[in-house]
Design a protein around this motif. Sequence first.
Motif, mmCIF file in Angstrom:
data_model
loop_
_atom_site.group_PDB
_atom_site.id
_atom_site.type_symbol
_atom_site.label_atom_id
_atom_site.label_comp_id
_atom_site.label_asym_id
_atom_site.label_seq_id
_atom_site.Cartn_x
_atom_site.Cartn_y
_atom_site.Cartn_z
ATOM 1 N N LYS A 48 -1.971 20.766 -4.178
ATOM 2 C CA LYS A 48 -1.629 20.327 -5.690
ATOM 3 C C LYS A 48 -2.312 19.012 -5.923
ATOM 4 N N LEU A 49 -2.301 18.649 -7.313
ATOM 5 C CA LEU A 49 -2.904 17.366 -7.534
ATOM 6 C C LEU A 49 -2.130 16.105 -7.089
ATOM 7 N N SER A 50 -2.300 15.601 -6.091
ATOM 8 C CA SER A 50 -1.688 14.628 -5.428
ATOM 9 C C SER A 50 -1.801 13.331 -6.129
ATOM 10 N N TRP A 51 -2.675 12.806 -6.503
ATOM 11 C CA TRP A 51 -2.932 11.529 -7.344
ATOM 12 C C TRP A 51 -3.872 11.785 -8.411
ATOM 13 N N PHE A 52 -3.700 10.990 -9.361
ATOM 14 C CA PHE A 52 -4.817 10.854 -10.545
ATOM 15 C C PHE A 52 -4.726 9.469 -11.200
ATOM 16 N N GLY A 53 -5.811 8.861 -11.268
ATOM 17 C CA GLY A 53 -5.656 7.431 -11.781
ATOM 18 C C GLY A 53 -7.064 6.786 -12.141
ATOM 19 N N THR A 54 -7.563 5.600 -12.533
ATOM 20 C CA THR A 54 -8.766 5.107 -12.618
ATOM 21 C C THR A 54 -9.364 4.680 -11.292
ATOM 22 N N LEU A 55 -10.367 4.320 -11.306
ATOM 23 C CA LEU A 55 -10.956 3.806 -10.043
ATOM 24 C C LEU A 55 -10.351 2.591 -9.547
ATOM 25 N N GLN A 56 -10.280 1.827 -10.193
ATOM 26 C CA GLN A 56 -9.381 0.441 -10.023
ATOM 27 C C GLN A 56 -8.065 0.695 -9.261
#
Lengths: 309, 245, 250
Positions: C215-223
Amino acid sequence: MKLSNEVKVGITVLLAVVVAIVGFRFMRDIPIFRQSMEISATFDRADGISSGSLVYIQGVRVGSVNRIALTPETRVNIRMRIDTDVPIPRGSIARLTSLGIVEGKSIVIELGTSDQFVEFGEEIEGIYAETMMEVLGQRGEELGDDVSNAIYELNMFLRQLNETLNDDARMTLNETLNNVSSTTGKVAEILEGKQQEIDTAIESGSRMLSQLDTLITDSRPQVEALMETIEKNIAELEGVRIELESAASNFNEILEKINRGEGTIGLLVNDPSMYENLDSLTIELNNLIKGINENPGRYLRHMSIIDIF
Amino acid sequence: MYALKELGKYTTLLYQALRSSTEFGTYRKNLFHELVKVGYDSVPIIILVGIFTGSVMTLQSAYQLEFAFIPLSTIGAIVSESILIELAAVISGLVLAGKVGARVATELGTMRVSEQIDALESMGFNSVSFLVVPRVLAGILMFPVLYIVASVFGIGGGLAAGYFSGSVPPADFLKGARMFFYPWNVVFGFLKSFVFGFIITTVACYKGYYAKGGAEGVGRATTEATVMGCIYILLADFILAALLL
Amino acid sequence: MIEIKNLTKSFNNNLVWEDVTFRIDDGDTIAVIGRSGCGKSVLLKHINALLYPDSGEVLIDGENIHALDYVSQRKLRQKFGILFQGSALFDSINTFENVAFPLRYFTKLSESEISDKVMQALTYVNLEGAAKKETSELSGGMRKRVGLARAIILEPKYIMYDEPTSGLDPKTADEINELITAMAERLNITSIVITHDMHSVLQVADKVAFLDEKKLSWFGTLQEMKNSEHPRLVDFITASEYQIKSNQYT
């Protein structure tokens, strides 16, 4: 020079198409570069002919069959392409035939004698010639009947011949042979009976010789002539003997053949007149011998030693 | 099940090819490239195959019929008829299954496993139109041309073999060849080569187009394209003969 | 803008991932990371409809690419440039023709215009001198750059990189990363980078999508990623730590 792909493809396809057309016309025997003559003929049937079958004139291949079509009258119209400079006279005949047992069918054009010539597309007379094989195939039954009839008749004849030889004819033949042998016996008897006369003749001959001795000197030429005559007579006797001998052997042969039932004699044997003739001949021979017996001088004229004197 | 799935995929590919065959602009350049590769470049091998087929046929027929009571022209008839109706199409088909089929399957297989087909698709190309259509078209257009080449050189080779071996004089050979020449046989042979061209190229395209598994996968695709191409050619040959003769 | 909604895909009953949802805004550079075989490339192929999902949809500027007919689909695909893992250069033609390839088929430019554009693209990727080379003569890094030049030649709105640095030495990988950044800035391209190379992620990405456990486990900005305490993501990042650090010190 670097050829582009389009040019290469073009060359390949163009060459192939040209080769295909030329090859096709070549195989179908159509002249490759010029228009050919076309004629047609109508036949009763067209067994064994297909488009491409060959057309001959005087045994020379001149063209090929182009199209085959059934006419409304259920005959077959065959169009053929002819490629020859020789014009075809009107009244020529197209014969659908086979050139040999194993060869296929072809059309042979027999040229007519007219001085008018067939035009393009014109029709000439067509004849369907049945081949040996076809005739055999179609009329096989009929022929078979004929053949068996013939064999049956031959059989009958041979049987009849056999029967004739077995019974009557064999008897007649035997009788004939008996007659012949009695004839010969009589000839021998005659010779025996005349022995004395011959002896006396020789005796008087030797007496004559002694008398001749005395005559020799003055009558030499006469004696010589006499000697010649005697020699001649003896030679003639020899000839008669040889002829008799060969006649006897011939007769032997003939008899053998008859015994085997061979040749025309076999037929002749069937003929009763032959026997009658032979019979009467024997009777006449008997008479003749009797005659010789009674009056030898008349028959032995050649031995006329006495006449010399 | 597996066979049905394959058949379905194959038919789908054919359908895509048919549908995209209207996009001439996409494959025009490739088409000529393929026509050269399939046709022009195959001419030498086909000539060779034709000559040898014809001459072997002649020599062997002459040998086999040596003692039979038949005219020499029969050999010409046997050779030219066999070549026109069967050998020119089938033997060149088998040779080209190796030459063309293997090449097509390898090309497409390599393009598949190195993502070149994906690249084409992602650029907005119709990869079937671009890759499959020109190859199949080249096959069905050029195989009949090669059939002509094979036939001409086959019969020519037979004629020459008869002449040089002294077993069949050219005149007899031609006489027989002509006497038993039926145009339908040529049409039949032509049709065969057309079908064979279609079979070889579509099978090779299918195997190549759906190849997977790197270099080994390409090798497998190539082998299968060649082997299956040959098998299907023989099968199609039989079916055509059963249907049309 | 690309929206990926509830995307699920399986091959022969083997689930690849399910319910993947995220959004790629124009101008962003998104890095999709995950372990090998987690289906990163499969996701990429869904975005331009080389593969079809079992369920869910992908909207490209509001259009569902999977629902379109083949012709419109191909039009839409031209908004994308893709740099494939193995570069996918056409090996039957040379470098110049590879780059010029899309131009020849999709534009009506004259030969000199094509030449100008190709040389310009090759200049972007620092390969001016390689135009006449056959593709077989090129090194791995050069192939990637030619692939990149070909990907941008039609001036796409989006560009997708499939493992752009895999199989390259660190120095060359660095150059490629610089090129990715440069492209994004110079051509104002939205980029999607699929990679497992954290160094590359740190260098080029604005946002990160972490595919894990189907699944898509994690999504966010680089920071956000750098500060994340997501255990598997931290684990994945730290596994690359040594490489990152050693690169930073040189």
